[in-house]
Design an enzyme around this catalytic site. Structure first.
Site, PDB file in Angstrom:
ATOM      1  N   SER A 182       3.642   1.302 -11.683  1.00 23.06           N
ATOM      2  CA  SER A 182       2.318   1.502 -11.080  1.00 23.06           C
ATOM      3  C   SER A 182       2.452   2.331  -9.812  1.00 23.06           C
ATOM      4  CB  SER A 182       1.638   0.164 -10.745  1.00 23.06           C
ATOM      5  OG  SER A 182       2.340  -0.512  -9.720  1.00 23.06           O
ATOM      6  N   SER A 224       6.950   0.762   4.996  1.00 20.75           N
ATOM      7  CA  SER A 224       5.516   0.875   5.268  1.00 20.75           C
ATOM      8  C   SER A 224       5.298   1.092   6.755  1.00 20.75           C
ATOM      9  CB  SER A 224       4.790  -0.390   4.826  1.00 20.75           C
ATOM     10  OG  SER A 224       3.477  -0.442   5.346  1.00 20.75           O
ATOM     11  N   TYR A 231       4.051  -9.161   4.801  1.00 19.97           N
ATOM     12  CA  TYR A 231       4.426  -7.849   4.271  1.00 19.97           C
ATOM     13  C   TYR A 231       5.038  -6.989   5.382  1.00 19.97           C
ATOM     14  CZ  TYR A 231       3.810  -3.350   1.852  1.00 19.97           C
ATOM     15  OH  TYR A 231       4.020  -2.126   1.264  1.00 19.97           O
ATOM     16  N   LYS A 262       8.951  -5.482   5.959  1.00 22.43           N
ATOM     17  CA  LYS A 262       9.219  -4.064   6.140  1.00 22.43           C
ATOM     18  C   LYS A 262       9.922  -3.799   7.474  1.00 22.43           C
ATOM     19  CE  LYS A 262       7.352  -2.864   2.242  1.00 22.43           C
ATOM     20  NZ  LYS A 262       8.159  -2.301   1.138  1.00 22.43           N
ATOM     21  N   THR A 265      -2.872   3.157  -3.385  1.00 21.48           N
ATOM     22  CA  THR A 265      -2.078   2.471  -4.399  1.00 21.48           C
ATOM     23  C   THR A 265      -2.811   1.251  -4.935  1.00 21.48           C
ATOM     24  OG1 THR A 265      -1.011   1.059  -2.754  1.00 21.48           O
ATOM     25  CG2 THR A 265       0.033   3.196  -3.217  1.00 21.48           C
TER      26      THR A 265
END
Length: 319
Positions: free
Chosen positions: A57, A180, A206, A210, A241
């Site tokens: 994806s 990110s 998240y 990162k 995304t």
């Protein structure tokens, strides 16, 4: 080619503004300025095997397509083999003649990562590169099969364990960690790498994972350089995304007109894998230029924090 000083000043100003630097505006402006690093030459990856995790994806698909266009045999490493096979067939239809293979692996399950690496290693004697692109943002605190917070397992532990297991095949090759820009909002939480303290926030988890990636990168790059492996990290900017669509709908609704498409987000990953000579290792890249890992002093990690984080990583990943 080194960009002239005024160009570097414009580039830095866009980077710090976020909106200009991270959106499609930033990439388009940078491409038009003098000093934009050259694209990899056509056929640069012919005869070379490259792995892309999270390949079914978004950025993963675009990365596969970009690498296949340079001639690589691309191995799509996916958790859902049925979906991965469908994506492979779709890419093959768009790029006739490309060589694509699908492998199943749950990057968050360290036992499965080791199983996958053993299977792959028996078949491939040499791997040019691994792009660690797999990512997720669970809505609530979730643990992996080994009991690790899932964001940290997928973004940090799985990639480290996979690279360690494939070091013989990757000798002289490259590793790219897809990070990110969200890491700029967090400092290194070596005191709580598994996010056991406080109320859990998906976006914070998240960003913390990162942050861990880029803080550990110099140490990992030094370790893997013993096998001639060039390790880098990059961030794609603000790309439209599936993860953004599902997890950050408000952000997407505000920024959608200027969000990057998947190919724009994957550009630096493909460049890091395909360019010659290899870009300097151990650095954090965005739009083909090395970037600082801190913008404000409050996020800067101490040496004690890095030492503690490395101790946790070494124990959790079995280094």
């Amino acid at each position: 080619m080194t960009a002239p000083l005024p160009v570097r000043a414009i580039d830095t100003a866009m980077d710090r503004s976020l909106v200009l630097g991270y959106t499609t505006i930033g990439l388009r402006v940078r491409r038009a300025l003098p000093g934009w690093p050259a694209d990899p030459r056509p056929g640069a990856l012919a005869g070379k095997d490259v792995l892309v995790t999270g390949a079914s994806s978004g950025l993963g698909i675009a990365t596969v397509e970009g690498l296949a266009a340079l001639g690589a045999t691309v191995h799509l490493v996916v958790r859902d083999e049925v979906k991965g096979t469908r994506v492979r067939d779709e890419i093959a239809a768009r790029q006739p003649g490309s060589t694509l293979r699908v492998w199943r692996c749950d990057v968050g399950d360290l036992d499965d990562v080791r199983r996958f690496a053993a299977d792959l290693g028996r078949e491939l004697p040499a791997i040019h590169a691994v792009v660690h692109n797999a990512g997720l943002m669970p809505p609530e605190r979730t643990e992996s099969a080994q009991g690790h917070e899932l964001s940290m397992a997928v973004h940090v532990l799985g990639p480290v364990v996979m690279t360690e297991a494939l070091r013989p095949q990757l000798a002289g090759g490259r590793v790219v960690l897809v990070s990110s820009g969200g890491l700029y909002s967090q400092t290194l939480r070596a005191d709580d790498p598994e996010y056991r303290k406080g109320d859990y926030s998906p976006t914070t988890a998240y960003a913390r994972s990162k942050r861990m990636q880029v803080e550990m990168l110099p140490l990992l790059a030094d370790r893997w350089s013993l096998d001639g492996i060039n390790a880098s990290a990059m961030h794609p900017g603000w790309a439209d995304t599936p993860g953004v669509q599902e997890s950050l709908p408000l952000f997407r609704s505000i920024t959608r007109p200027v969000l990057r498409d998947d190919a724009q987000g994957a550009d630096t990953s493909v460049w890091l894998v395909g360019s010659e000579p290899a870009p300097p290792a151990g650095r954090f890249w965005h739009d083909r230029r090395a970037r600082p890992i801190d913008i404000v002093p409050s996020t800067r990690a101490s040496q004690d924090a890095r030492t503690a984080a490395w101790a946790w990583l070494a124990q959790a990943a079995g280094l």
